[in-house]
Design a protein around this motif. Structure first.
Motif, PDB file in Angstrom:
ATOM      1  N   VAL A  47       0.834  -1.197   0.000  1.00 52.69           N
ATOM      2  CA  VAL A  47       0.000   0.000   0.000  1.00 52.69           C
ATOM      3  C   VAL A  47       0.872   1.252   0.000  1.00 52.69           C
ATOM      4  O   VAL A  47       0.429   2.325  -0.354  1.00 52.69           O
ATOM      5  CB  VAL A  47      -0.935   0.003   1.239  1.00 52.69           C
ATOM      6  N   TYR A  48       2.129   1.094   0.390  1.00 51.29           N
ATOM      7  CA  TYR A  48       3.046   2.224   0.514  1.00 51.29           C
ATOM      8  C   TYR A  48       4.299   1.994  -0.327  1.00 51.29           C
ATOM      9  O   TYR A  48       4.693   0.865  -0.571  1.00 51.29           O
ATOM     10  CB  TYR A  48       3.502   2.384   1.977  1.00 51.29           C
ATOM     11  N   CYS A  49       4.934   3.111  -0.696  1.00 53.03           N
ATOM     12  CA  CYS A  49       6.287   3.079  -1.227  1.00 53.03           C
ATOM     13  C   CYS A  49       7.200   3.495  -0.082  1.00 53.03           C
ATOM     14  O   CYS A  49       6.785   4.216   0.830  1.00 53.03           O
ATOM     15  CB  CYS A  49       6.460   4.056  -2.391  1.00 53.03           C
ATOM     16  N   LEU A  50       8.450   3.069  -0.132  1.00 49.34           N
ATOM     17  CA  LEU A  50       9.399   3.299   0.946  1.00 49.34           C
ATOM     18  C   LEU A  50      10.642   4.005   0.419  1.00 49.34           C
ATOM     19  O   LEU A  50      11.126   3.703  -0.672  1.00 49.34           O
ATOM     20  CB  LEU A  50       9.809   1.950   1.553  1.00 49.34           C
ATOM     21  N   LYS A  51      11.135   4.957   1.195  1.00 50.56           N
ATOM     22  CA  LYS A  51      12.437   5.574   0.942  1.00 50.56           C
ATOM     23  C   LYS A  51      13.184   5.512   2.266  1.00 50.56           C
ATOM     24  O   LYS A  51      12.730   6.037   3.273  1.00 50.56           O
ATOM     25  CB  LYS A  51      12.282   7.020   0.469  1.00 50.56           C
ATOM     26  N   GLU A  71       0.592   5.696   9.138  1.00 50.00           N
ATOM     27  CA  GLU A  71       0.600   7.079   8.666  1.00 50.00           C
ATOM     28  C   GLU A  71       1.733   7.317   7.675  1.00 50.00           C
ATOM     29  O   GLU A  71       2.840   6.823   7.848  1.00 50.00           O
ATOM     30  CB  GLU A  71       0.770   8.049   9.840  1.00 50.00           C
ATOM     31  N   GLU A  72       1.427   8.127   6.649  1.00 47.28           N
ATOM     32  CA  GLU A  72       2.462   8.543   5.709  1.00 47.28           C
ATOM     33  C   GLU A  72       3.396   9.525   6.393  1.00 47.28           C
ATOM     34  O   GLU A  72       3.036  10.168   7.374  1.00 47.28           O
ATOM     35  CB  GLU A  72       1.839   9.255   4.509  1.00 47.28           C
ATOM     36  N   GLY A  73       4.597   9.641   5.854  1.00 46.18           N
ATOM     37  CA  GLY A  73       5.542  10.614   6.378  1.00 46.18           C
ATOM     38  C   GLY A  73       6.876   9.976   6.700  1.00 46.18           C
ATOM     39  O   GLY A  73       7.112   8.804   6.425  1.00 46.18           O
ATOM     40  N   CYS A  74       7.752  10.787   7.274  1.00 48.76           N
ATOM     41  CA  CYS A  74       9.116  10.350   7.580  1.00 48.76           C
ATOM     42  C   CYS A  74       9.350  10.321   9.092  1.00 48.76           C
ATOM     43  O   CYS A  74       8.823  11.160   9.817  1.00 48.76           O
ATOM     44  CB  CYS A  74      10.123  11.285   6.932  1.00 48.76           C
ATOM     45  N   THR A  79      20.734   7.717  12.858  1.00 46.88           N
ATOM     46  CA  THR A  79      21.197   8.070  11.508  1.00 46.88           C
ATOM     47  C   THR A  79      20.327   7.456  10.415  1.00 46.88           C
ATOM     48  O   THR A  79      20.693   7.470   9.241  1.00 46.88           O
ATOM     49  CB  THR A  79      22.656   7.614  11.312  1.00 46.88           C
ATOM     50  N   THR A  80      19.170   6.918  10.807  1.00 49.33           N
ATOM     51  CA  THR A  80      18.264   6.284   9.849  1.00 49.33           C
ATOM     52  C   THR A  80      17.008   7.121   9.678  1.00 49.33           C
ATOM     53  O   THR A  80      16.377   7.512  10.652  1.00 49.33           O
ATOM     54  CB  THR A  80      17.864   4.872  10.324  1.00 49.33           C
ATOM     55  N   LYS A  81      16.654   7.388   8.431  1.00 46.60           N
ATOM     56  CA  LYS A  81      15.427   8.110   8.115  1.00 46.60           C
ATOM     57  C   LYS A  81      14.577   7.206   7.235  1.00 46.60           C
ATOM     58  O   LYS A  81      15.038   6.726   6.200  1.00 46.60           O
ATOM     59  CB  LYS A  81      15.741   9.418   7.389  1.00 46.60           C
ATOM     60  N   THR A  82      13.339   6.956   7.641  1.00 47.22           N
ATOM     61  CA  THR A  82      12.424   6.088   6.919  1.00 47.22           C
ATOM     62  C   THR A  82      11.193   6.880   6.513  1.00 47.22           C
ATOM     63  O   THR A  82      10.548   7.484   7.371  1.00 47.22           O
ATOM     64  CB  THR A  82      11.998   4.895   7.805  1.00 47.22           C
ATOM     65  N   CYS A  83      10.867   6.868   5.221  1.00 44.43           N
ATOM     66  CA  CYS A  83       9.715   7.606   4.709  1.00 44.43           C
ATOM     67  C   CYS A  83       8.754   6.651   4.003  1.00 44.43           C
ATOM     68  O   CYS A  83       9.175   5.861   3.164  1.00 44.43           O
ATOM     69  CB  CYS A  83      10.141   8.686   3.722  1.00 44.43           C
ATOM     70  N   TYR A  84       7.479   6.731   4.350  1.00 43.81           N
ATOM     71  CA  TYR A  84       6.424   5.962   3.711  1.00 43.81           C
ATOM     72  C   TYR A  84       5.476   6.928   3.012  1.00 43.81           C
ATOM     73  O   TYR A  84       5.143   7.974   3.556  1.00 43.81           O
ATOM     74  CB  TYR A  84       5.610   5.177   4.741  1.00 43.81           C
ATOM     75  N   CYS A  85       5.043   6.561   1.808  1.00 44.17           N
ATOM     76  CA  CYS A  85       4.085   7.398   1.084  1.00 44.17           C
ATOM     77  C   CYS A  85       3.158   6.514   0.269  1.00 44.17           C
ATOM     78  O   CYS A  85       3.504   5.388  -0.077  1.00 44.17           O
ATOM     79  CB  CYS A  85       4.806   8.405   0.201  1.00 44.17           C
ATOM     80  N   LYS A  86       1.971   7.029  -0.023  1.00 39.94           N
ATOM     81  CA  LYS A  86       0.991   6.320  -0.846  1.00 39.94           C
ATOM     82  C   LYS A  86       0.916   7.001  -2.202  1.00 39.94           C
ATOM     83  O   LYS A  86       0.937   8.217  -2.292  1.00 39.94           O
ATOM     84  CB  LYS A  86      -0.394   6.360  -0.195  1.00 39.94           C
ATOM     85  N   GLY A  87       0.822   6.224  -3.240  1.00 39.81           N
ATOM     86  CA  GLY A  87       0.687   6.781  -4.583  1.00 39.81           C
ATOM     87  C   GLY A  87       1.835   6.331  -5.463  1.00 39.81           C
ATOM     88  O   GLY A  87       2.957   6.137  -5.002  1.00 39.81           O
ATOM     89  N   ASP A  88       1.532   6.159  -6.730  1.00 34.79           N
ATOM     90  CA  ASP A  88       2.539   5.688  -7.674  1.00 34.79           C
ATOM     91  C   ASP A  88       3.753   6.602  -7.720  1.00 34.79           C
ATOM     92  O   ASP A  88       3.611   7.820  -7.845  1.00 34.79           O
ATOM     93  CB  ASP A  88       1.937   5.564  -9.070  1.00 34.79           C
ATOM     94  N   PHE A  89       4.920   6.000  -7.592  1.00 31.55           N
ATOM     95  CA  PHE A  89       6.223   6.670  -7.702  1.00 31.55           C
ATOM     96  C   PHE A  89       6.377   7.842  -6.735  1.00 31.55           C
ATOM     97  O   PHE A  89       7.098   8.792  -7.011  1.00 31.55           O
ATOM     98  CB  PHE A  89       6.476   7.117  -9.148  1.00 31.55           C
ATOM     99  N   CYS A  90       5.728   7.763  -5.588  1.00 34.91           N
ATOM    100  CA  CYS A  90       5.813   8.858  -4.608  1.00 34.91           C
ATOM    101  C   CYS A  90       7.134   8.841  -3.844  1.00 34.91           C
ATOM    102  O   CYS A  90       7.445   9.807  -3.151  1.00 34.91           O
ATOM    103  CB  CYS A  90       4.643   8.790  -3.632  1.00 34.91           C
ATOM    104  N   ASN A  91       7.927   7.766  -3.955  1.00 32.40           N
ATOM    105  CA  ASN A  91       9.176   7.690  -3.189  1.00 32.40           C
ATOM    106  C   ASN A  91      10.350   8.337  -3.913  1.00 32.40           C
ATOM    107  O   ASN A  91      11.490   7.959  -3.759  1.00 32.40           O
ATOM    108  CB  ASN A  91       9.500   6.239  -2.792  1.00 32.40           C
ATOM    109  N   SER A  92      10.046   9.344  -4.688  1.00 30.28           N
ATOM    110  CA  SER A  92      11.071  10.184  -5.297  1.00 30.28           C
ATOM    111  C   SER A  92      10.658  11.620  -5.055  1.00 30.28           C
ATOM    112  O   SER A  92       9.519  11.980  -5.280  1.00 30.28           O
ATOM    113  CB  SER A  92      11.157   9.925  -6.802  1.00 30.28           C
TER     114      SER A  92
END
Length: 113
Positions: A47-51, A71-74, A79-92
């Motif tokens: 359901v999410y993309c990951l960065k 929840e979406e967001g970072c 020293t680790t940052k994890t970001c989740y987002c919904k939507g095609d190609f949102c991890n850029s």
């Protein structure tokens, strides 16, 4: 009235692709620096993309585990940052979705007529 129905039909047709599988960018390490990132169709259940950023290393992919509190967001942990987002190609950070571009173009064409 006929123009309005045509415009509405075009918008609805452009939204049909929204129900398909999620698509995300996928890369690891040095390949994340290049301008041509791999585009992958996520497997069912994503359901999410990951960065993910660990120090100066990046990883981008489909996320098969939901983020904390769903929840979406970072989030940053040391020293680790994890970001989740919904939507095609949102991890850029520099990608404009194709759907948004299409809708913007249709709106512009409608205004010009």
């Amino acid at each position: 009235m006929k123009n309005f129905l045509t415009f509405t039909g075009i918008i609805l047709l452009s939204l049909i692709g929204c129900s398909s599988s999620l698509e995300c960018y996928e890369c690891d390490g040095e390949s994340c620096v290049s301008e041509s990132l791999d585009q992958v169709k996520c497997q069912e259940g994503a359901v999410y993309c990951l960065k993910l950023q660990l120090d100066e290393e990046f990883t981008k992919s489909c996320a098969y585990d939901a983020p904390q509190n769903d929840e979406e967001g970072c989030k940053e942990f040391g020293t680790t940052k994890t970001c989740y987002c919904k939507g095609d190609f949102c991890n850029s950070s520099n990608h404009v979705s194709a759907l948004f571009s299409t809708l913007l173009l249709l709106l512009l064409l409608h205004i010009l007529h």
